[in-house]
Write a protein that holds these residues in place. Structure first.
Motif, short mmCIF file in Angstrom:
data_model
loop_
_atom_site.label_atom_id
_atom_site.label_comp_id
_atom_site.label_asym_id
_atom_site.label_seq_id
_atom_site.Cartn_x
_atom_site.Cartn_y
_atom_site.Cartn_z
N MET A 53 106.52 -62.47 99.05
CA MET A 53 105.50 -63.18 98.28
C MET A 53 106.14 -63.95 97.13
O MET A 53 105.83 -65.10 96.86
CB MET A 53 104.50 -62.19 97.65
N PRO A 100 98.40 -74.87 102.84
CA PRO A 100 98.35 -73.57 102.14
C PRO A 100 97.67 -72.51 102.97
O PRO A 100 98.06 -71.34 102.94
CB PRO A 100 97.53 -73.87 100.89
N PHE A 101 96.66 -72.91 103.73
CA PHE A 101 95.94 -71.96 104.55
C PHE A 101 96.88 -71.33 105.58
O PHE A 101 96.87 -70.11 105.78
CB PHE A 101 94.78 -72.68 105.25
N LEU A 104 99.11 -68.93 103.95
CA LEU A 104 98.39 -67.68 103.68
C LEU A 104 98.38 -66.77 104.90
O LEU A 104 98.57 -65.56 104.79
CB LEU A 104 96.94 -67.97 103.27
N MET A 107 101.47 -65.05 105.17
CA MET A 107 101.59 -63.94 104.22
C MET A 107 100.75 -62.75 104.66
O MET A 107 101.13 -61.60 104.46
CB MET A 107 101.07 -64.37 102.84
N ALA A 108 99.58 -63.05 105.23
CA ALA A 108 98.60 -61.99 105.50
C ALA A 108 99.06 -61.04 106.59
O ALA A 108 98.78 -59.85 106.55
CB ALA A 108 97.26 -62.61 105.86
N MET B 333 92.87 -63.95 98.93
CA MET B 333 93.92 -64.93 99.21
C MET B 333 93.32 -66.31 99.44
O MET B 333 93.90 -67.32 99.03
CB MET B 333 94.72 -64.50 100.44
N VAL B 337 93.33 -71.36 98.04
CA VAL B 337 93.27 -72.68 98.68
C VAL B 337 92.56 -73.71 97.79
O VAL B 337 93.17 -74.72 97.43
CB VAL B 337 92.63 -72.59 100.09
#
Lengths: 384, 537, 178
Positions: A53, A100-101, A104, A107-108, B333, B337
Motif C-alpha cells: 500500500m 484508480p479504480f 484499487l 490492492m483489494a 476504498m 476514486v
C-alpha cells in the motif's frame, strides 16, 4: 550505462545492509520508522500488505506532485507563460476515474486474502481467556487450572520522575502471559467494565474487549521471545498504564511452566485454608495492607486515601471504611455495579483482602481499631 | 418551477428590504446581538471560530507539553484525558464547523446574487446559542471531578456507567451545538434553493455553493443522529435505560455504530466546503478556468453518498463478521476514486496556466499536497488487515490531523486571505501573512509527520505517558506543536490589522484572475448587496 | 421548504433511535457480536448429522458486583449437528440478601450464534435466588446442521449480572414471599 549500473548496485547494497540493521536492532529502536514485522506468518503478511500500500501511495504521490511541481515551475506568470484555454476533457476525466479504480482492485485482492486468512476458525491447540478491567489484564488458561492478573510493574516513582526510568518503562508487567511457540493459541477476549483492546504488535493481533461479549483472535508464534504491547482503546484514567507482555516458550518448556504454575496455585489455595484457622497480628495486617493498597487501590483512591473529588470517592473518613464491617468486606469482594470499583475477591488472596481492609479501616485517622481476619472475609465470600 | 421560484425570490427580497430599513445600522454591542445581516453574522462566526481555535489550540499545547518527555510532569492522567476530549470537541464543533458556517454566511448570498440569507432571524439565533454551548462545555472542566474525559467519541460504557455527573452538561452542550448546526444548514439550503439570481442555474453555481449545499444536506441528515446518540447516553446514565449496557440486553458496540453513522459523514462535513474553497482559489491564481466543473460536482455528491456506507471502518477491531469487514473495506476504498478526481482536476487546472503565488494560493497548494498525504494514509487505514495494526495508534492521529489541520484549517486560512480584502476593502499585511504561511507549513509538518513513525512503531493514542523508545520523536513533535501554536499568533496579528482597516485599498476584483459575482460588487462589500438581483448570463 | 427540512431533521432523530432495533435485526441476520436469540426455539425433528462433530465450549463469568458462584457443570461437549443436548449450570447465592440474576450469552465466532438453537435456557428469564440458596439451571440446545463447514469449534459465554435493582415489582414481591 556502466556507471548507472554500479551506482545501482551500491544503492541496493546500502538498502539491503540497512535491512539487516533493521532486523538486528531491537524493537526498542528509538528511530523505528516503520511497522513492526512481527514473529507470526500473519504479521509478516500484514507487513507485506502495508509495504505494498505504502509503495503504491508513494508512486501515485510522486506522479501527481511531480506534475504539479513541473506546472508550478514552468507555467508561472513571472516566466511569461500565457494561460491555455482548455477546461474539460471527457477522455482524460474517464481515464482518471477508471485507472484508480483498477489500482484499487489490485490492492483489494491481497487485502481480502490476508483478511480471510486471519478469520481461521479451526480448532486451536490451546485457549486463553483474556479479560480486561480498569487497568489490568487477567489471563485464564482454559485447558489448565491456572489463572492470574497481570499488572504494570513499573514503579510509581519512575512515572513521577523520582527514579530513573528502566529499559522497559511502562511495558513491563508483574506476571506476563506465557504461551507455547508453534501452536495455535486462541485468545477469547472480554471485559469486566469498559471497552479495552488487547494488542500485541508482533502478532498483528488487536481485538476489542467488550463488556458482556466475547471476541476471539488467534496466533501461532514462530520464535520464542518476549513480546510487548499495550491497551489500545481509551479505557479511563490509567489507559496508558495497562501493558501486555507475552512470553513465547518452546512447547516443552511451556508444559513445564504451566504444570509448575498449577502446582503453585494449588499450594496457595491450601495456604489460604490454613490461614482460616489463624489470627494475624494487627501490625502484620497493617504492613501487608499498606503494600496491597499502594499496588491495587492507590490509582483511584490515591495514596492518601482522599480519592479524586467527583470521580473516585475518598476512603478517609468515609462511612464505608468506618462503619458497617461486613458491607465493607462485601464491596471489596464483589465490587460495586456501575462504578469503577472492581471485584477484588477474584484478584487478591484472603490474607491480602483482610490486610487491606484492616489497613483502610485504620489508616489516615480512620482509627476504627477494627481487625479483619482472613476468616471474616471467607465468611462473607461464602455466606457463612 | 422557475416562475414559482422567481415569485418566491421577489417576496423574500421584499421582506428583507423592509427588514433592513427597520434595523438600519444600530451601533455598539446591540448591532452584533440583534443583527440579522449575513455579513455581520458571518464575521461573528469567523471570530468565534478563531477564538475557539486558539482555546482548543491551548489545550493541544497542554497535551504536547505533557508528552514532551516520558513520565508525568505537568498534568495528571485524568486531566490529560479531559484535554484530549475537549480539544477534539472544540476543534470539530467550535472551530472548523463554525468557520465554514461563517464563510457560508458571508459568501453564499454574495456568490448567488442574493441580498441576504433566507431566514435572517434564525441565522442570528443559530449563532448566538453557540457561545453558550461552549461556555457550558469549558465550564464543566472547572467542576470538581472535571469535565468529559472519555474522548470526543464518548464510547459507552466509559461515557455512561463509568463517567462522572458532568456528562449531563456535555450532553446538553452537544445538543445546543447540534441545533445550531442544523439551523445553519437549513438556512443555507433554503437560501440556495430559493434566492439564486435569475440565470444562476444549478450547473452555473460556484463550487463553494455546491459543496456547501451538499454539506448542509449531510448536516441535517446526521446531526440529529448525534443528538439521538447523546440522548441515549444521557438516559442510560441517569434514567436507567440500557441501550448500551449488556446487563439490560443492550450492546456497547451499538453505540459505536450509531456514533460513526454520524461520525463519518461528519468528517466530510468538515472537508467538502474546503474542496469548494480550493476550487475557487486554484483557477484564480492559475488564470485559467477550473478543469472539470461538472465532474467536481458529481465527485462531491458521490463522496457524500458513499460517506453513509463506510462508517464501520472506524470499528474493525470490535469483532465483525468477515463479510462485513470486506464490505466496509471495499466501500471505503471506493471513496478514494472521487477524491482522486478532485485532486487530478486541480492539478489539471494549474497545468499550462499562468500562475502566481499570492498567500491564498500558497495555502491552497499546501492544502493539495498535505491533504493528499492525509488521503493516502486514509487509504492505507481502509485496508482491514493492516488497520488492525494502525487502529488507535498515532498513525491514525497523524492521518486525521493531516486531513483536518492541513486540510480543513488550511483551506479556511486560504479562504480568509482570499476574501478578506473584499470584506475589508484593504489588502492584508502580505509580509506578515507570508511569515504566517511559511512558519505554519514547516511547523505543522514537524508536528504531524513524525506521528506516522511513532504510530507505526506502536504508540497508542490518548496516552499521557509512553515508553522510552518514543521519546525522541515525541520531543520533536512537541516542538513542532509549540511552533505551530505560536505561528497562529502571526495570523491573529494579520487579522487585527485587517479589522482596523489598515493596508492598501483594493479594487473591486482584488485578484487579477478572480471570477464570480462576489468580485463584481464594490470593495469593501457594502452592508447590503444585490438588493436588486443581478442577471447571470 | 423549511417545514420539509425540519421534517427530515425530526425523521433523522427518530432514525437514530430506530437504529437500536434495526441493529438487533441486523445482528440476528449476520451474527455480529454473537448475540443469540432470547426466545426459545422449537425443536423440530431435524436430521442428525452423525458424520460431523462440533465441540461446544461453555464459559461462565460473573460481572462486577455479582457475588454468585456460577459454574458450568459441563465445560466442553462434543455434539452432532441436529442432536438435542442438555447442559447444566450450578449457581449459589452466598450473600445474605436475595438477588435476581440475569445471564447474558455471547457466542464466538459470532457466526456460530446463528446456528445455536436453544429450546430451553435459564438466560431467557431473570433468575431469583434467596440468600444461601443454590440451584442447577438447565440449558437445552441443538446445533443447526446448516452450520458452516469451517466451524467445528465454538464457545458460548454466559455473563451473570445482578439485576435486583431493575427487577419488576412482582418479581420483588415473589422474592420476599418465597
Amino acid at each position: 550505462m556502466k556507471k548507472t549500473l554500479t551506482s545501482l548496485t551500491i544503492l541496493l547494497t546500502m538498502l539491503s545492509s540497512h535491512a539487516v540493521l533493521a532486523e538486528t536492532a531491537s524493537s526498542k529502536d528509538p528511530y523505528q520508522l516503520n511497522l513492526t514485522k512481527g514473529v507470526t506468518d500473519i504479521s509478516q503478511q500484514v507487513y507485506d500488505l502495508h509495504m505494498l500500500m505504502f509503495t503504491i501511495c508513494v508512486v501515485i504521490g510522486v506522479i501527481v506532485f511531480g506534475v504539479m511541481f513541473i506546472s508550478m515551475f514552468l507555467h508561472r506568470k513571472s516566466k511569461g507563460h500565457k494561460p491555455a484555454n482548455f477546461h474539460e476533457s471527457v477522455k482524460v476525466e474517464v481515464a482518471w476515474t477508471v485507472v484508480p479504480f483498477i489500482i484499487l482492485i489490485f490492492m483489494a485482492v491481497p487485502a481480502a486474502k490476508t483478511l480471510i486468512a486471519m478469520e481461521d476458525t479451526t480448532a486451536p491447540d490451546m485457549s486463553v481467556l483474556v479479560t480486561g478491567s480498569q487497568w489490568k489484564w487477567h489471563y485464564k488458561y482454559m485447558d489448565h487450572d491456572v489463572e492470574y492478573y497481570s499488572l504494570l510493574a513499573t514503579q510509581r516513582e519512575q512515572i513521577n520522575n523520582k527514579f530513573a526510568k528502566g529499559e522497559n518503562y511502562l511495558l513491563e508487567v508483574d506476571r506476563p502471559l506465557v504461551i507455547p511457540t508453534g501452536q495455535k493459541v486462541r485468545f477469547l477476549i472480554t471485559s469486566d467494565d469498559v471497552i479495552h483492546s488487547w494488542w500485541v504488535p508482533d502478532f498483528a493481533v488487536k481485538k476489542d474487549a467488550n463488556p458482556g461479549f466475547i471476541n476471539e483472535a488467534w496466533t501461532v508464534v514462530n520464535e520464542p521471545g518476549v513480546y510487548r504491547g499495550q491497551c489500545a482503546e481509551l479505557c479511563g484514567k490509567d489507559h496508558g498504564y495497562m501493558p501486555v507482555v507475552v512470553i513465547a516458550k518452546e512447547p516443552a518448556e511451556f508444559e513445564q511452566w504451566v504444570a509448575q504454575q498449577a502446582a503453585l496455585q494449588q499450594q496457595a489455595r491450601e495456604e489460604e485454608q490454613r490461614l482460616l484457622s489463624m489470627n494475624m497480628e494487627m501490625s502484620d495486617l497493617m504492613a501487608t495492607g499498606e503494600r496491597v493498597y499502594q499496588t491495587n487501590c492507590a490509582a483511584c483512591h490515591m495514596p492518601n486515601g482522599e480519592g479524586l473529588p467527583g470521580v473516585f470517592p475518598a476512603l478517609k473518613g468515609s462511612p464505608i471504611t468506618t462503619a458497617d464491617k461486613p458491607a465493607h468486606i462485601d464491596i471489596l469482594i464483589n465490587g460495586r455495579t456501575g462504578t469503577a470499583m472492581q471485584a477484588f475477591g477474584k484478584q487478591l488472596s484472603l490474607s491480602e483482602l483482610s490486610a487491606v481492609i484492616t489497613y483502610t479501616r485504620n489508616a489516615w485517622g480512620n482509627n476504627t481499631g477494627d481487625v479483619v481476619q482472613p476468616k471474616d472475609v471467607y465468611a462473607v465470600m461464602n455466606g457463612q | 418551477m422557475s416562475t414559482a421560484t422567481d415569485t418566491a425570490n421577489e417576496d423574500l427580497q421584499h421582506d428583507h428590504h423592509d427588514d433592513h430599513h427597520a434595523h438600519h445600522a444600530p451601533s455598539g454591542i446591540t448591532r452584533w446581538l440583534f443583527t440579522t445581516n449575513h455579513k455581520d453574522i458571518g464575521t461573528l462566526y469567523l471570530w468565534f471560530a478563531f477564538i475557539m481555535f486558539l482555546i482548543g489550540g491551548a489545550m493541544a499545547m497542554v497535551i504536547r507539553a505533557e508528552l514532551f518527555q516520558p513520565g508525568l510532569q505537568i498534568v495528571d492522567p485524568n486531566f490529560f484525558n479531559q484535554m484530549t476530549t475537549v480539544h477534539g470537541l472544540i476543534m470539530v464543533f467550535g472551530a472548523v464547523m463554525p468557520a465554514f458556517t461563517g464563510l457560508a454566511n458571508w459568501l453564499v448570498p454574495m456568490m448567488i446574487g442574493a441580498p441576504d440569507m433566507a431566514l435572517p432571524r434564525m441565522n442570528n439565533w443559530s449563532f448566538w446559542i453557540l457561545p453558550f454551548a461552549f461556555l457550558i462545555l469549558i465550564g464543566s472542566l472547572f467542576l470538581p471531578g472535571g469535565g468529559p474525559n472519555f474522548g470526543w467519541t464518548f464510547y459507552a460504557p466509559l461515557s455512561t456507567t463509568y463517567s462522572n455527573d458532568s456528562t449531563a452538561l456535555f450532553v446538553f452542550s452537544v445538543h445546543i451545538m447540534g441545533i445550531s448546526s442544523i439551523m445553519g444548514a437549513i438556512n443555507v439550503i433554503v437560501t440556495i434553493f430559493n434566492m439564486r439570481a435569475p440565470g444562476m442555474t444549478w450547473m452555473k453555481m460556484p463550487l463553494f455553493v455546491w459543496t456547501w449545499l451538499i454539506t448542509a444536506f449531510l448536516l441535517i441528515a446526521v446531526m440529529p443522529v448525534l443528538a439521538g446518540a447523546v440522548t441515549m447516553v444521557l438516559t442510560d446514565k441517569f434514567f436507567g435505560t440500557s441501550f448500551f449496557d449488556a446487563a439490560g440486553g443492550g450492546d456497547p458496540v451499538l453505540f459505536q455504530h450509531i456514533f460513526w453513522f454520524f461520525g463519518h459523514p461528519e468528517v466530510y462535513i468538515m472537508i467538502l466546503p474546503a474542496f469548494g474553497i480550493i476550487s475557487h482559489i486554484i483557477p484564480t491564481f492559475s488564470r485559467k478556468k477550473l478543469f472539470g466543473y461538472a465532474s467536481m460536482v458529481y465527485a462531491t455528491a458521490s463522496i457524500a453518498l458513499l460517506s453513509f456506507i463506510v462508517w464501520a471502518h472506524h470499528m474493525f477491531t470490535t469483532g465483525m463478521p468477515v463479510g462485513a469487514e470486506l464490505f466496509f473495506m471495499f466501500a471505503t476504498m471506493l471513496i478514494s476514486v472521487p477524491t482522486g478526481v478532485k485532486v487530478f482536476n486541480w492539478v489539471a487546472t494549474m497545468w499550462r496556466g499562468s500562475m502566481t503565488f499570492e498567500v491564498p494560493m500558497l495555502f491552497a497548494l499546501a492544502f493539495i499536497i498535505l491533504f493528499t498525504i492525509g488521503g493516502f494514509s486514509g487509504l492505507m487505514l481502509a485496508i482491514t488487515p493492516v488497520d488492525f495494526q494502525y487502529h488507535d495508534t498515532y498513525f491514525v492521529v497523524a492521518h486525521f490531523h493531516y486531513v483536518l489541520v492541513t486540510g480543513a484549517i488550511f483551506s479556511i486560512m486560504a479562504a480568509v486571505y482570499y476574501w478578506l480584502p473584499k470584506w475589508t476593502g484593504k489588502m492584508f499585511d502580505v509580509t506578515l501573512a507570508k511569515w504566517h504561511f511559511w512558519c505554519s507549513l514547516i511547523s505543522v509538518n514537524l508536528l504531524f509527520f513524525p506521528m506516522h513513525f511513532v504510530g507505526l512503531a506502536g504508540m497508542p493514542r490518548r496516552i499521557p505517558d509512553y515508553s522510552l523508545q518514543f521519546a525522541d520523536f515525541n520531543k520533536w513533535i512537541s516542538i513542532g506543536g509549540f511552533a505551530f501554536g505560536l505561528s497562529q499568533l502571526i495570523f491573529l496579528a494579520v487579522l487585527i490589522k485587517a479589522s482596523r482597516k489598515q493596508g492598501e485599498p483594493v479594487d473591486d476584483r482584488v485578484w487579477e484572475g478572480a471570477e464570480g459575482l462576489e468580485w463584481e460588487i464594490p470593495s469593501p462589500a457594502p452592508y447590503h448587496t444585490f438588493d436588486t438581483p443581478p442577471v447571470v448570463k | 421548504m423549511v417545514i420539509k427540512l425540519v421534517t427530515i431533521v425530526v425523521g433523522m432523530f427518530g432514525f437514530g433511535f430506530a437504529l437500536v432495533p434495526l441493529y438487533d435485526v441486523f445482528c440476528e441476520i449476520t451474527g455480529i457480536n454473537g448475540k443469540t436469540d432470547n426466545t426459545a426455539a422449537v425443536y423440530e425433528s431435524v436430521i442428525v448429522d452423525d458424520s460431523r462433530t462440533v465441540t461446544v465450549e461453555f464459559l461462565t463469568r460473573t460481572h462486577t458486583g455479582m457475588p454468585w458462584k456460577f459454574e458450568a457443570q459441563t465445560q466442553r461437549i462434543e455434539v452432532h449437528p441436529g442432536e438435542l443436548n442438555t447442559v447444566e449450570f450450578y449457581v449459589r447465592n452466598p450473600a445474605s440478601r436475595p438477588i435476581i440474576g440475569q445471564a447474558i450469552p455471547s457466542v464466538s465466532p459470532g457466526t456460530a450464534a446463528l446456528y445455536l438453537n436453544k429450546t430451553e435456557c435459564f438466560c431467557f428469564n431473570h433468575q431469583p435466588l434467596q440468600a444461601g440458596e443454590e440451584a442447577l439451571m438447565p440449558m437445552q440446545f441443538y446445533v443447526d446442521p446448516q452450520l458452516p463447514e469451517d466451524i467445528s469449534f465454538f464457545t458460548v459465554q454466559y455473563t451473570l449480572f445482578d439485576v435486583t435493582a431493575n427487577a419488576t415489582e412482582t418479581e420483588k414481591i415473589a422474592m420476599t414471599q418465597r
